[in-house]
Every structure is written in structure tokens, then in C-alpha cells.
Scaffold this motif. Structure first.
Motif, mmCIF file in Angstrom:
data_model
loop_
_atom_site.group_PDB
_atom_site.id
_atom_site.type_symbol
_atom_site.label_atom_id
_atom_site.label_comp_id
_atom_site.label_asym_id
_atom_site.label_seq_id
_atom_site.Cartn_x
_atom_site.Cartn_y
_atom_site.Cartn_z
ATOM 1 N N PHE A 1 -12.513 4.484 0.989
ATOM 2 C CA PHE A 1 -11.604 3.533 1.119
ATOM 3 C C PHE A 1 -10.183 3.769 0.283
ATOM 4 C CE2 PHE A 1 -11.434 0.816 -2.521
ATOM 5 C CZ PHE A 1 -12.796 0.980 -3.193
ATOM 6 N N ASP A 2 -10.258 5.090 -0.554
ATOM 7 C CA ASP A 2 -8.833 4.883 -1.277
ATOM 8 C C ASP A 2 -8.793 6.162 -2.079
ATOM 9 O OD1 ASP A 2 -6.411 4.070 -1.988
ATOM 10 O OD2 ASP A 2 -7.076 2.666 -3.439
ATOM 11 N N ARG A 3 -7.835 6.654 -2.760
ATOM 12 C CA ARG A 3 -7.678 7.597 -3.679
ATOM 13 C C ARG A 3 -7.245 7.073 -4.974
ATOM 14 N NH1 ARG A 3 -3.641 11.258 -0.453
ATOM 15 N NH2 ARG A 3 -3.471 9.246 0.593
ATOM 16 N N ASN B 1 0.714 -1.322 -0.003
ATOM 17 C CA ASN B 1 -0.030 0.066 -0.185
ATOM 18 C C ASN B 1 0.752 1.266 -0.001
ATOM 19 O OD1 ASN B 1 -2.524 1.267 0.110
ATOM 20 N ND2 ASN B 1 -2.318 1.749 2.295
ATOM 21 N N SER C 1 -9.576 6.001 5.645
ATOM 22 C CA SER C 1 -10.238 4.760 5.210
ATOM 23 C C SER C 1 -11.153 4.293 6.326
ATOM 24 C CB SER C 1 -8.950 3.541 5.398
ATOM 25 O OG SER C 1 -8.055 3.536 4.367
HETATM 26 N N1 ASP Z 1 -6.336 3.193 0.879
HETATM 27 C C1 ASP Z 1 -5.867 4.488 1.840
HETATM 28 C C2 ASP Z 1 -5.221 3.964 2.975
HETATM 29 O O1 ASP Z 1 -4.659 2.866 2.865
HETATM 30 C C3 ASP Z 1 -6.764 5.653 2.042
HETATM 31 C C4 ASP Z 1 -6.045 6.682 1.332
HETATM 32 O O2 ASP Z 1 -5.042 7.000 1.690
HETATM 33 O O3 ASP Z 1 -6.851 7.474 0.760
HETATM 34 O O4 ASP Z 1 -5.313 4.379 3.941
#
Ligand code: ASP
Length: 721
Positions: free
Chosen positions: A673-675, A329, A657
């Protein structure tokens, strides 16, 4: 001492100032702290409820339904303490209760009855219950101090305030730095420790798309899970115990099973981790040139090695996959950021602005007296940081990711703490925290894979051998011979592992009982290695700390001047404290001739599953439901399909998240949950052009629990009919 103990310390972060935004402006950018919410013109932006329903310092409001989880956010969605968050936020907890016989990570987990819920031991759930400005106390303590003395004084003052606040039962406190060297807020959290796993979809749904799709839009990941908070029968926070009872939250967020449409107003409440927008160009250069490439390269090598190990047996897989996931990640996020620095000239823009700020200072005698040479002074402090950052990261990787090293560290630090009076020991070694120490040791041994530690050590040493800044480091000289550094590293590490007694749990536990002098006589080679490495790396950490200490006051001046120069105030960077951000469900153009719509669908998900990519393998049940167009009440008429994920222009970062995405009426319509890949750079600068965040549509969540999981108990608990 390295960051190992950070896990047990409070998370201290930056923060601040109470901004006055020009009343009527409609902004999309911004992670607004609680104190700013009343001043925002949310009604004009599209909010249909009173702002007080979101945040009401004198009563109950939506923010009372928010919880801070480990590195994530969640929200209460039922009167019985049910928490909705991401699958990736519970990933470690699901893996921890999984085994070859009951592989919940792979197959999913559903507790149809309360007594089937499993403890999520790694979680803690915190609810913000109050905050107060303690800037004066902190800054008075730091007055006149420079270099590392300043950092020490600030940390000491923070610790004192935290200890005082934590005398209140069940309260965990943190002093958060809002603006570096300027504004400090004491936050109080009610901490619920008995958190249980209620529902997790199979990995193929919760992590659908895997690393192929991570940080990517269009997205089809069912990234959700349910947890539940429990308290002691008298209602007080307590560790896990069978007789504990349901926690009854002050407020819950109602679920809107009808979802949202394109261009709808939405807002997100959550605990965004860290952004760097108020930093000078030199800080960004340090990230672009040192921190990001170093971590990205080292993590990439460790990940591919761990993936090979993980494929060898299921036990290793369950232990390594959470680590791989965390590293992957970060690795991809950093790659995205590096690509972003190439694409968007954020640094160039900052540099230009800083030249103007210098002129602004020079043009005013009062400012000249106070701030002359400010930008040069700032630049000078970044010089040592450019030299030592990768070295400090090497130390950090050892102390965060190597169980072997951590066990050496734990024993060495325990032995030195033993000779201190209880109140002077680090928290984890205090008598009252014996259970915490024991569970740390249990966790370390449970996750220990000797092969993984050896490989990781080889990788970071071999990498260091190629970098000039590591050449003069004494403890590494033994690896820089005419043989490959990886071979030297492997031999060294293996020889220590074969001689130390600390890698055997029974022996480790027995050795803890020895008096420090008796233990010292054993000359344990792992403790010796830790001490030698720690001494060396601590000296580099001290160089960084000195620079950080000086920057603490210089950056406070920088913000002050910038505010005068721009004739406005700004929002504190994200620092894991509660924030609101708002905007719209909106597509965008990430690249030439490309337009991305803001919804994905089940049909799109099924299409991906035909690609042959193992990250897109699906449980057969999903295909069957899709074939029968069995979408129940969750079908979107406009899409003529089941919505899966949503895209929006809100300002989010890691830590968001699991944040609830709410509609204009304050109802839950999604889960952040993400970008998008191009939006990872927004940690340095937000832009409407590239900043897009990704959530899972609540309709997909509900459809999954009803049609795929058959968890009708949850559907009823959520009040959906
Ligand atoms: N998926 C991301 C995280 O791992 C969320 C984000 O950074 O936008 O925290």
C-alpha cells in the motif's frame, strides 16, 4: 479542451521493448512486463514454484487472479469473485455510500450476507486477457510527422486499434506506450462493472496514522478492504443490477495465514502507474524545478482550506475528504521527491552519463550521422516546457478539481458535440453513452460545494499572481490589479456563480435539451468563462504538445543510443500495465545511525495511540484485544506479537496500491500500500539503499476481520481455519 474528458477516455501510457536480461543475474530492481517473466531467474532468487505458475501464456496462472482497479490493483481471493485491495483504493466508494446515519467510512462496513453488499459505483475492475505488439501500426502512422501532428497521428492510430479491439463484447482495450516513440502494446482487458463493497474496516484502522504516517515507515495502517465482482446471469460483464450473479474468476490467490519472515523471498504482481527512469536529465529538472514545487505548494494551500471546510459539517466532510486525501497523498509524495532530489544526485549522475553518451556518438561515424546533436535537440525541446508547465497545471487543476468549471465545460462541449454526427462526438456524448453522461452529471452535482470551488479558485489565482510566468496571461489580467488577486478572484467567481443557470441541477438538465443555437442565445456566463479560459489555456497546451511531439522521436533515439552505449536493454517504465517485481522482506538504514526492522506490531500500534495525535486514535476494541493478547492463530512466535505491516525492497510505485504480496509458493502474505518517504524518489531511479515498499501483513488483515469485525463468513470464504 482540458483533461476533464480524460476520465472517459482510455488511459494511454508509455511503454515497450522486450528486454533480454543476462540470464543468471539476480536483480531486485525492475517492474517486469509479462513478456519478461519467463526470462527471469526467479528460482535462483528464491521462488519455489514453477515460473509458469505465475505467468503461462498457454494456460491459467496467477496473473489471471489480478485485477486493475481505478488507479489501484486488487486480486481475486475466492472462487466467488471476492477481491482484496487497499482501504485507500475503496475510500471514495465507502464515502459515497456513507451518510450521517450510516457512516461506514467512520465505523466500517461489513456485509455478512451477499445481499447486504453495496454497489461501489466508482469502481471498474479489469482483467488482462491478452496483448499484442502494435508498434509497427503506430510508428507507420507517425512516420515523417513532427510536433503536435505526430502526437495526433499516434493518438488517431491508437484510437483506431482500440475501437477495433473493443468490438469484442465486454472488452476494454488500451494501447500502452512502453518506450516513448518506439514500442506500443495493445492490451485487452475484460471489464467488470458491477463491483460491490463487502468489507471496510473503520477509518481509524484502515487509515490509521492518517497523513502523519502516510509515506512513512514504521507503519501501522490496516489498509485493506474487500470488494466483489458480479456479472449478468449469462456470465457477461454488466452494469450493476440486483439479479446479477457472482463472477467466477479463472484463478484465485490462496491466502497463507502463517505470513512471512525477515529475508524471505517475495514477489508482487500489479499495475504500477508511472515511472520516469528512462527519461533524460532535462525531464527530471523540469519535475524538480517546476512541476513538483508548483503542485506541492498549490495543493498544500487547497488542502488546508478544505480541511477547514470539512470540519464545518458532515456532509461537506464526506464530500471533501476523498479529495483532500488524494491531494494530500500527492502533496506529500512530491515533498518526498523534492527532498530526495536534494539527497541523491540522480540528475547529476544522468548529466554525466549523457556527456558520455554524446562522446560515444561522436566517436562513431555511423552514430554521428544518425544522432549528432541529439542531446542538444532534446534540451531545446524542454525549454518551452519549462515555461508552460505550471500554466498548464493551473488549467488542469481547474478542469479536474473545480465542479463549477467542469459543469461549464460539460455544457459547452455538449453543445458543440450536438451539431456533430453521433460517431464523431466524444465518447461521453454518443447516444449509446447517455447513462454515462447522466452519471457524470449526477456525480458532479453530488460532490458540488460552492464554497470549496470559490476557495480553490482564489487560491490558484493568488498563487499565479506571485509567479512571473503567469504575468502575461490575458484571462488572468482582470485579477492582477492593485487589489489582492484573491479578492478579485472571489468577486469574479461569485458573480459568475450567481448569474449562471448551470449550477442548479434541474436547470442544467433542462438546458441540455436546448438546440445549440438556442442555448448560445442565453449567453451563459459560466460557459463564456469556460470558453475564454479554455481558449487561452489550450494555446499553452498546444505549446507543450508540440514539444512532446518532437520529443517522441528524439527520446526514441535517446533510448536506442543508450542501449548501444550500455550494451544492454532495459525495462520499460511503469505505465499501468501488469508487472512483476520481486525481492525480500528487508529492513534498512534510512538515516545516519538508524536501522528500521521490517515488521511492525500491534504493540507498536497501541504505543502510537498513546501519543495524543488525533491520527492515532483507535477503536477501543483493538486496545481490549491487545490487552488480552487475543491474537488467535495470527501471532508471530518470533515477534511474540501480532504483525501489522511489512517492509521489503521490491520495486513499486503508485498503482501498486492493493497489489498482492506473494511468498515463494505463490500464496498471499500481504497487501502492498505504500513506500517509505525516502523511496518516493524511486520513480526516477531505484536504489537498494533507499527503495522500500510497505504492505499490510495478511495476518493483521485476517485478525481484523475475525476478531475486530467478527466477519467469520469471510474467514471461511478465504479458506482460513
Ligand atoms: N500509497 C501509494 C499510492 O497512493 C502507493 C505508492 O505510491 O507506493 O498509490
Amino acid at each position: 479542451m482540458f483533461s476533464f474528458f480524460k476520465r472517459f477516455k482510455l488511459n494511454f501510457f508509455l511503454f515497450t521493448l522486450l528486454i533480454i536480461l543476462s540470464g543468471s543475474k539476480i536483480l531486485d530492481e525492475g517492474m517486469f512486463p509479462l513478456s519478461e517473466i519467463p526470462g527471469l531467474n526467479l528460482r535462483e532468487a528464491g521462488l519455489k514454484i514453477d515460473v509458469k505458475e505465475i505467468y503461462n501464456p498457454d494456460g491459467v496462472s496467477l496473473i489471471d487472479a489480478l485485477v486493475k482497479l481505478r488507479g489501484c490493483t486488487g486480486s481475486f481471493v475466492s472462487e466467488d469473485g471476492l477481491i482484496l485491495t487497499n482501504h485507500h483504493c475503496s475510500f471514495g466508494d465507502i464515502a459515497a455510500v456513507s451518510s450521517a446515519e450510516n457512516n461506514y467510512l467512520e465505523n466500517g462496513f461489513i456485509a455478512k450476507e451477499r445481499d447486504q453488499e453495496l454497489p461501489a459505483k466508482g469502481q471498474s475492475c479489469q482483467i488482462t486477457v491478452g496483448y499484442s505488439d502494435v508498434s509497427k501500426e503506430i510508428l507507420d502512422a507517425a512516420a515523417g510527422k513532427e510536433s503536435s501532428d505526430r502526437i495526433d497521428a499516434i493518438n488517431k492510430a491508437r484510437k483506431k486499434l482500440v475501437e477495433e479491439a473493443q468490438k469484442e463484447p465486454g472488452i476494454k482495450a488500451e494501447v500502452s506506450e512502453m518506450f516513448i516513440g518506439k514500442t506500443y502494446i495493445l492490451f485487452k482487458y475484460l471489464e467488470l462493472k458491477d463491483v460491490r463493497l463487502v468489507y471496510a474496516p473503520p477509518r481509524a484502522i484502515g487509515e490509521f496514522g492518517g497523513e502523519t504516517d502516510n509515506w512513512v515507515w514504521p507503519r501501522h495502517t490496516g489498509d485493506f478492504s474487500f470488494l466483489r465482482a458480479y456479472v449478468a446471469p449469462d456470465g457477461s460483464p454488466a452494469e450493476y443490477a440486483k439479479e446479477n450473479v457472482l463472477y467466477k474468476p479463472k484463478k484465485i490467490i490462496p491466502v497463507n495465514p502463517d505470513g512471512v519472515q525477515e529475508n524471505d523471498f517475495i514477489f508482487v504482481l500489479g499495475y504500477p502507474g508511472t515511472t520516469y527512469r528512462n527519461r533524460p536529465s532535462e525531464f527530471l529538472k523540469l519535475h524538480r524545478d517546476v512541476r513538483l514545487p508548483y503542485m506541492q505548494q498549490v495543493f498544500a494551500s487547497i488542502i488546508s482550506n478544505f480541511e477547514e471546510l470539512s470540519a464545518q459539517n458532515l456532509d461537506w466532510k464526506l464530500k471533501l475528504d476523498p479529495q483532500i486525501k488524494t491531494m494530500a497523498n500527492t502533496e506529500k509524495n512530491y515533498r518526498g521527491k523534492l527532498a530526495g532530489f536534494n539527497k541523491v544526485d540522480i540528475i547529476g549522475q544522468k548529466e554525466k552519463e549523457e556527456v558520455e553518451i554524446e562522446k560515444f556518438i561522436a566517436g562513431d561515424s555511423e552514430l554521428r550521422n544518425k544522432y549528432s546533436g541529439l542531446m542538444q535537440k532534446i534540451k531545446k525541446e524542454y525549454e518551452p516546457l519549462n515555461q508552460v508547465t505550471s500554466i498548464n497545471l493551473f488549467g488542469l487543476i481547474l478542469s479536474r478539481f473545480s465542479t463549477t468549471y467542469q459543469l461549464g465545460e460539460l455544457m459547452a462541449e455538449y453543445m458543440s458535440a450536438k451539431s456533430l454526427p453521433d460517431q464523431n462526438r466524444p465518447n461521453i456524448f454518443k447516444d449509446k453513452n447517455k447513462a454515462m453522461l447522466q452519471s457524470t452529471i449526477d456525480e458532479l452535482f453530488e460532490g458540488y460545494i460552492p464554497e470549496a470551488d470559490i476557495n480553490q479558485f482564489k487560491i490558484i489565482v493568488a498563487d499565479a499572481a506571485k509567479r512571473s510566468e503567469f504575468r502575461d496571461i490575458d484571462v488572468l489580467q482582470r485579477f492582477f490589479t492593485n487589489r489582492p488577486a484573491s479578492v478579485e478572484a472571489e468577486e469574479y467567481f461569485k458573480s459568475i456563480a450567481s448569474k449562471t443557470k448551470l449550477l442548479n441541477k434541474t436547470a442544467f438538465m433542462e438546458l441540455l435539451n436546448l438546440a445549440p443555437e438556442e442555448f448560445a442565445k442565453l449567453n451563459d456566463p459560466l460557459v463564456a468563462m469556460y470558453k475564454e479560459f479554455d481558449k487561452q489555456f489550450s494555446s499553452y497546451a498546444e505549446i507543450a504538445k508540440n514539444a512532446e511531439g518532437n520529443l517522441n522521436s528524439l527520446l526514441a533515439d535517446f533510448i536506442e543510443v543508450k542501449k548501444l552505449y550500455l550494451s544492454s536493454s532495459f525495462i520499460p517504465d511503469a505505465n499501468s500495465t501488469l508487472r512483476l517485481t520481486y525481492g525480500y522482506i528487508k529492513g534498512y538504514t534510512p538515516a545516519d545511525a538508524t536501522y528500521y526492522k521490517p515488521f511492525t506490531t500491534l504493540t507498536g500500534l497501541i504505543e502510537k495511540s498513546f501519543s495524543g495525535n488525533p491520527d492515532y486514535v483507535l477503536p477501543p476494541k483493538l486496545k481490549e484485544l491487545w490487552k488480552n493478547k487475543d491474537y488467535g492463530r495470527f501471532k508471530d512466535e518470533k515477534l511474540d506479537d501480532l504483525p501489522v505491516a511489512i517492509l521489503y525492497n521490491l520495486d513499486t510505485t503508485g498503482g501498486n496500491s492493493g497489489s498482492p504480496v506473494l511468498d515463494a509458493w505463490g500464496r498471499l502474505i500481504g497487501l502492498n500500500f505504500d513506500r517509505a518517504y525516502g523511496a518516493t524518489i524511486n520513480d526516477y531511479a531505484w536504489s537498494e539503499a533507499y527503495s522500500r515498499s510497505i504492505g499490510v501483513d495478511i495476518r493483521y488483515v485476517l485478525w481484523n476481520i475475525e476478531k475486530v469485525g467478527g466477519a467469520h463468513n469471510l474467514i471461511a470464504e478465504l479458506g482460513v481455519n
